[in-house]
Scaffold this motif. Structure first.
Motif, PDB file in Angstrom:
ATOM      1  N   PHE A 357       0.840  -1.200   0.000  1.00 17.18           N
ATOM      2  CA  PHE A 357       0.000   0.000   0.000  1.00 17.18           C
ATOM      3  C   PHE A 357       0.875   1.250   0.000  1.00 17.18           C
ATOM      4  CE2 PHE A 357      -2.861   3.220   1.653  1.00 17.18           C
ATOM      5  CZ  PHE A 357      -4.076   2.895   1.055  1.00 17.18           C
ATOM      6  N   ALA A 358       1.907   1.248   0.852  1.00 14.48           N
ATOM      7  CA  ALA A 358       2.813   2.403   0.915  1.00 14.48           C
ATOM      8  C   ALA A 358       3.552   2.592  -0.404  1.00 14.48           C
ATOM      9  CB  ALA A 358       3.812   2.215   2.062  1.00 14.48           C
ATOM     10  N   PHE A 360       2.556   2.190  -3.485  1.00 12.25           N
ATOM     11  CA  PHE A 360       1.765   2.919  -4.482  1.00 12.25           C
ATOM     12  C   PHE A 360       1.541   4.381  -4.086  1.00 12.25           C
ATOM     13  CE2 PHE A 360       0.459  -1.426  -5.749  1.00 12.25           C
ATOM     14  CZ  PHE A 360       0.708  -1.333  -7.106  1.00 12.25           C
ATOM     15  N   CYS A 361       1.878   4.741  -2.848  1.00 11.72           N
ATOM     16  CA  CYS A 361       1.735   6.139  -2.422  1.00 11.72           C
ATOM     17  C   CYS A 361       2.923   6.992  -2.841  1.00 11.72           C
ATOM     18  CB  CYS A 361       1.564   6.205  -0.902  1.00 11.72           C
ATOM     19  SG  CYS A 361       0.022   5.480  -0.292  1.00 11.72           S
ATOM     20  N   PHE A 362       4.041   6.350  -3.155  1.00 11.53           N
ATOM     21  CA  PHE A 362       5.249   7.101  -3.515  1.00 11.53           C
ATOM     22  C   PHE A 362       5.245   7.451  -4.995  1.00 11.53           C
ATOM     23  CE2 PHE A 362       6.703   5.654   0.548  1.00 11.53           C
ATOM     24  CZ  PHE A 362       7.705   6.550   0.928  1.00 11.53           C
ATOM     25  N   LYS A 363       5.782   8.628  -5.300  1.00 14.49           N
ATOM     26  CA  LYS A 363       5.891   9.056  -6.695  1.00 14.49           C
ATOM     27  C   LYS A 363       7.165   8.554  -7.359  1.00 14.49           C
ATOM     28  CE  LYS A 363       3.096  13.246  -6.120  1.00 14.49           C
ATOM     29  NZ  LYS A 363       3.052  14.717  -6.284  1.00 14.49           N
ATOM     30  N   ARG A 433      -3.263   4.846  -9.894  1.00 13.41           N
ATOM     31  CA  ARG A 433      -2.771   4.854  -8.517  1.00 13.41           C
ATOM     32  C   ARG A 433      -3.914   4.573  -7.537  1.00 13.41           C
ATOM     33  NH1 ARG A 433       1.922   6.988  -6.683  1.00 13.41           N
ATOM     34  NH2 ARG A 433       2.133   8.305  -8.547  1.00 13.41           N
ATOM     35  N   VAL A 434      -5.042   5.236  -7.737  1.00 16.73           N
ATOM     36  CA  VAL A 434      -6.198   5.013  -6.872  1.00 16.73           C
ATOM     37  C   VAL A 434      -6.697   3.574  -7.003  1.00 16.73           C
ATOM     38  CG1 VAL A 434      -8.603   5.657  -6.447  1.00 16.73           C
ATOM     39  CG2 VAL A 434      -6.893   7.433  -6.921  1.00 16.73           C
ATOM     40  N   LEU A 437      -4.380   1.228  -5.155  1.00 16.48           N
ATOM     41  CA  LEU A 437      -4.525   1.344  -3.703  1.00 16.48           C
ATOM     42  C   LEU A 437      -5.789   0.637  -3.216  1.00 16.48           C
ATOM     43  CD1 LEU A 437      -3.404   5.055  -3.210  1.00 16.48           C
ATOM     44  CD2 LEU A 437      -2.215   3.019  -2.369  1.00 16.48           C
TER      45      LEU A 437
END
Length: 484
Positions: A357-358, A360-363, A433-434, A437
């Motif tokens: 999960f983390a 996919f939060c990073f660019k 991305r959404v 997640l």
């Protein structure tokens, strides 16, 4: 009654048979198999199964449709899709057609194991598989190859239902989970080899040759199932005549027909440990199935990742091998019990979900790959423990059906619907991305469901089929096969 050779575990077990007049001994002939040879053979067969799945999805074998420009210049298609001019929908049907045969035939093979030697059933299944992939190479249109792919699933069904119980029977007592992990490690490895195999064959030979090559690889194992002395599976009679037996061979009376199957299914459905394990496995497989299908496309769109197929494939293979083996070894180190297996499942899935999960939060693509690799490593650690629970929460005679229904459930409710549902979600939100997640979040309910299993009253039922008045058999204490 003394049983000769009880002190020598290197000797073959003696089967005590009773007739109406006397008790007599019958010494079984030695089998070619040892436990390690059995594991090796089953791993190779599993590898070939998944090489086939990877090959038909590879660009070299699957190919592409022909295209035409606005000026009227057309280019020929390639592979299966080009030769048969398949639409994307038809191509998608082709890639999953084997599941129809697998889902229908798995419970049938599991039921037949009560009256036909299970090892012979594997020989029958692998023979069907071999003939089916030959048929894929000889196919002439969409329907002919689709039907052949369904029969590939029928052939695989016997192996899926029966291989794991054989491995569980013959693995060392303190390494059962590790041996199962080695077997299931062949899934990501086979997929990867399949992509490479399909690409190599498709670049130098017609796509049909890939299927014929697979048939050549599988044929010796299909023959082996008939020519080698059949192995006895715990919970089933070792008689090779197909005639049911209920004498002192540690098997229960055998039922026939649909009513017997339904009775066994009811036993599984009311087993809280089994149902909890499968519900967690369904949620887990929902995510992994969509990852395998949409992962490269998501990676390319979110991080503009070049060679996304190779990157995701490489990460999956490495993490799949290391993670799967680690999960089995850790469970054996903790002491392989059902409760401990649930602990490994819930903890590894929860922490793995956090990392994925983390990620996919990073660019940053590099941050994503580092976190996602750790997450996949932890998530893949479930393969040994989850199948250990399936095999040990039911009595031995129910293990083939338990494995079959596990396979049916995780496909019907897991990876089969997940890919199209994720596609619908992506069409709605139009943000990879959404979408990724939301998909990854499903791992948290999987971990929560498995955590419930820790608190259930779980009993290892591996030895429950023994009859109280049966004559003792050496095989209850010794391995079913000779040690190497």
């Amino acid at each position: 009654m003394d049983v000769d050779g009880e002190g020598d575990r290197g000797q073959n077990p003696r089967i005590m048979e009773r007739d109406s007049d006397s008790t007599k001994d019958q010494i079984t002939e030695p089998s070619w198999f040892t436990p390690k040879k059995l594991l090796f053979v089953f791993c190779v067969v599993n590898l070939i199964n998944y090489i086939d799945r990877g090959a038909i999805a590879s660009n070299g074998i699957n190919g592409s449709r022909g295209t035409c420009t606005s000026s009227g210049t057309c280019s020929a298609g390639s592979g299966i899709q080009g030769d048969f001019n398949l639409s994307n929908f038809e191509d998608g049907v082709l890639s999953s057609a084997f599941m129809v045969g697998l889902l229908v035939a798995s419970p049938i093979f599991a039921s037949l194991a009560k009256s036909v030697n299970p090892f012979r059933l594997i020989g029958v299944g692998l023979s069907i598989w071999t003939l089916a992939v030959i048929g894929c190479g000889l196919s002439f249109d969409f329907w002919s190859i689709t039907i052949c792919r369904m029969f590939v699933g029928v052939g695989e069904a016997s192996f899926v239902s029966l291989a794991a119980p054989f491995i569980d029977d013959n693995a060392p007592r303190d390494q059962k989970s590790a041996w199962l992990a080695v077997f299931y490690m062949c899934i990501p490895t086979g997929y990867a080899f399949g992509y490479v195999y399909g690409g190599v064959v498709g670049s130098v030979l017609p796509w049909r040759a890939a299927f014929w090559g697979e048939a050549i690889l599988m044929l010796p194992f299909a023959v082996l199932g008939f020519v080698i002395k059949p192995l006895h599976l715990k919970g089933f009679a070792p008689d090779d005549t197909g005639k049911p037996r209920t004498d002192n061979l540690n098997v229960l009376p055998i039922g026939y027909g649909l009513s017997a199957v339904m009775k066994d299914l009811k036993l599984l459905l009311v087993d809280k440990v089994y149902v909890t394990n499968i519900l967690g496995y369904i949620a887990y497989n929902f995510v992994l199935g969509a990852y395998s299908y949409w992962g490269p496309k998501a990676g390319y769109n979110i991080y503009k990742m070049e060679n996304a197929d190779m990157i995701f494939g490489g990460v999956t293979v490495i993490c799949g091998i290391v993670g799967t083996l680690s999960g089995g070894v850790i469970l054996d180190y903790m002491d392989a019990t059902i409760s401990n297996a649930f602990k490994v499942l819930s903890v590894s899935t929860f922490i793995g979900a956090l990392f994925c999960f983390a990620a996919f939060c990073f660019k940053s693509m590099y941050a994503f790959l580092a976190l996602f690799a750790v997450g996949e490593l932890l998530v893949f650690a479930t393969q040994g423990p989850v199948n250990f629970i399936v095999l040990h929460c039911v009595k031995p005679s129910l293990r083939p059906l338990a494995m079959a229904m596990s396979t049916v459930s995780i496909h019907i409710f897991g990876d089969v619907p997940s890919s199209p549902l994720v596609g619908v979600l992506q069409d709605y939100v139009n943000n990879w991305r959404v979408t990724s997640l939301v998909l990854t979040f499903v791992l948290f309910p999987a971990a929560a469901i498995w955590s419930i299993g820790i608190f259930l009253n779980s009993v290892d039922r591996y030895n429950e089929d023994s009859e109280p008045d049966a004559v003792p058999r050496e095989s209850t204490a010794a391995p079913l096969l000779q040690e190497a």
